[in-house]
Design a protein around this motif. Structure first.
Motif, PDB file in Angstrom:
ATOM      1  N   VAL A   3       0.852  -1.182   0.000  1.00 19.07           N
ATOM      2  CA  VAL A   3       0.000   0.000   0.000  1.00 19.07           C
ATOM      3  C   VAL A   3       0.886   1.229   0.000  1.00 19.07           C
ATOM      4  O   VAL A   3       1.817   1.326   0.795  1.00 19.07           O
ATOM      5  N   LEU A   4       0.608   2.159  -0.880  1.00 10.36           N
ATOM      6  CA  LEU A   4       1.324   3.429  -0.939  1.00 10.36           C
ATOM      7  C   LEU A   4       0.388   4.528  -0.482  1.00 10.36           C
ATOM      8  O   LEU A   4      -0.738   4.642  -0.970  1.00 10.36           O
ATOM      9  N   VAL A   5       0.861   5.344   0.476  1.00  6.57           N
ATOM     10  CA  VAL A   5       0.092   6.489   0.956  1.00  6.57           C
ATOM     11  C   VAL A   5       0.914   7.732   0.643  1.00  6.57           C
ATOM     12  O   VAL A   5       1.797   8.107   1.407  1.00  6.57           O
ATOM     13  N   PRO A   6       0.660   8.357  -0.512  1.00  2.00           N
ATOM     14  CA  PRO A   6       1.407   9.561  -0.846  1.00  2.00           C
ATOM     15  C   PRO A   6       0.777  10.778  -0.189  1.00  2.00           C
ATOM     16  O   PRO A   6      -0.422  10.821   0.059  1.00  2.00           O
ATOM     17  N   GLY A   7       1.618  11.757   0.087  1.00  2.00           N
ATOM     18  CA  GLY A   7       1.105  12.991   0.673  1.00  2.00           C
ATOM     19  C   GLY A   7       2.097  14.112   0.491  1.00  2.00           C
ATOM     20  O   GLY A   7       3.290  13.886   0.331  1.00  2.00           O
ATOM     21  N   ALA A  28       4.782   8.059   1.577  1.00  2.00           N
ATOM     22  CA  ALA A  28       5.694   8.786   0.694  1.00  2.00           C
ATOM     23  C   ALA A  28       5.403  10.276   0.783  1.00  2.00           C
ATOM     24  O   ALA A  28       4.354  10.732   0.340  1.00  2.00           O
ATOM     25  N   GLY A  29       6.326  11.008   1.374  1.00  2.00           N
ATOM     26  CA  GLY A  29       6.212  12.462   1.396  1.00  2.00           C
ATOM     27  C   GLY A  29       6.685  13.017   0.069  1.00  2.00           C
ATOM     28  O   GLY A  29       7.791  12.721  -0.373  1.00  2.00           O
ATOM     29  N   LEU A  44       7.509  13.163  -9.420  1.00  2.00           N
ATOM     30  CA  LEU A  44       7.814  12.487  -8.161  1.00  2.00           C
ATOM     31  C   LEU A  44       6.729  11.482  -7.792  1.00  2.00           C
ATOM     32  O   LEU A  44       7.029  10.388  -7.307  1.00  2.00           O
ATOM     33  N   LEU A  45       5.480  11.818  -8.024  1.00  2.00           N
ATOM     34  CA  LEU A  45       4.399  10.878  -7.753  1.00  2.00           C
ATOM     35  C   LEU A  45       4.511   9.655  -8.664  1.00  2.00           C
ATOM     36  O   LEU A  45       4.365   8.520  -8.217  1.00  2.00           O
ATOM     37  N   SER A  46       4.819   9.885  -9.936  1.00  5.05           N
ATOM     38  CA  SER A  46       4.993   8.766 -10.878  1.00  5.05           C
ATOM     39  C   SER A  46       6.111   7.837 -10.436  1.00  5.05           C
ATOM     40  O   SER A  46       5.976   6.614 -10.504  1.00  5.05           O
ATOM     41  N   ARG A  47       7.203   8.408  -9.969  1.00 12.50           N
ATOM     42  CA  ARG A  47       8.322   7.575  -9.508  1.00 12.50           C
ATOM     43  C   ARG A  47       7.928   6.739  -8.304  1.00 12.50           C
ATOM     44  O   ARG A  47       8.331   5.590  -8.182  1.00 12.50           O
ATOM     45  N   GLU A  48       7.154   7.319  -7.402  1.00 12.68           N
ATOM     46  CA  GLU A  48       6.685   6.546  -6.243  1.00 12.68           C
ATOM     47  C   GLU A  48       5.778   5.399  -6.694  1.00 12.68           C
ATOM     48  O   GLU A  48       5.878   4.285  -6.195  1.00 12.68           O
TER      49      GLU A  48
END
Length: 64
Positions: A3-7, A28-29, A44-48
């Motif tokens: 699970v990825l939680v970006p913010g 992921a900050g 950066l979001l794409s890389r995450e």
């Protein structure tokens, strides 16, 4: 299941309510982003996301 939680900013207190919801949760900050990650920092979001799908664990590099 990973699970990825970006913010935009992930302070420790914001993580606490979600940490028990899944094993292997990854926070992921994304620097320089707020609520609109895909518009404010799309690279950066794409890389995450690519890291999540490929199993990569190294942090994303900042675009030059």
């Amino acid at each position: 299941m990973p699970v990825l939680v970006p913010g935009g900013r992930c302070p420790p207190l914001a993580r606490a309510p979600d940490e028990h919801r899944a094993a292997g949760i990854r926070f992921a900050g994304i620097p320089g982003a707020g609520h609109f990650l895909s518009k404010e920092q799309p690279l950066l979001l794409s890389r995450e996301l690519i890291g999540l799908f490929t199993g990569r664990t190294d942090p994303p590099r900042r675009p030059s």
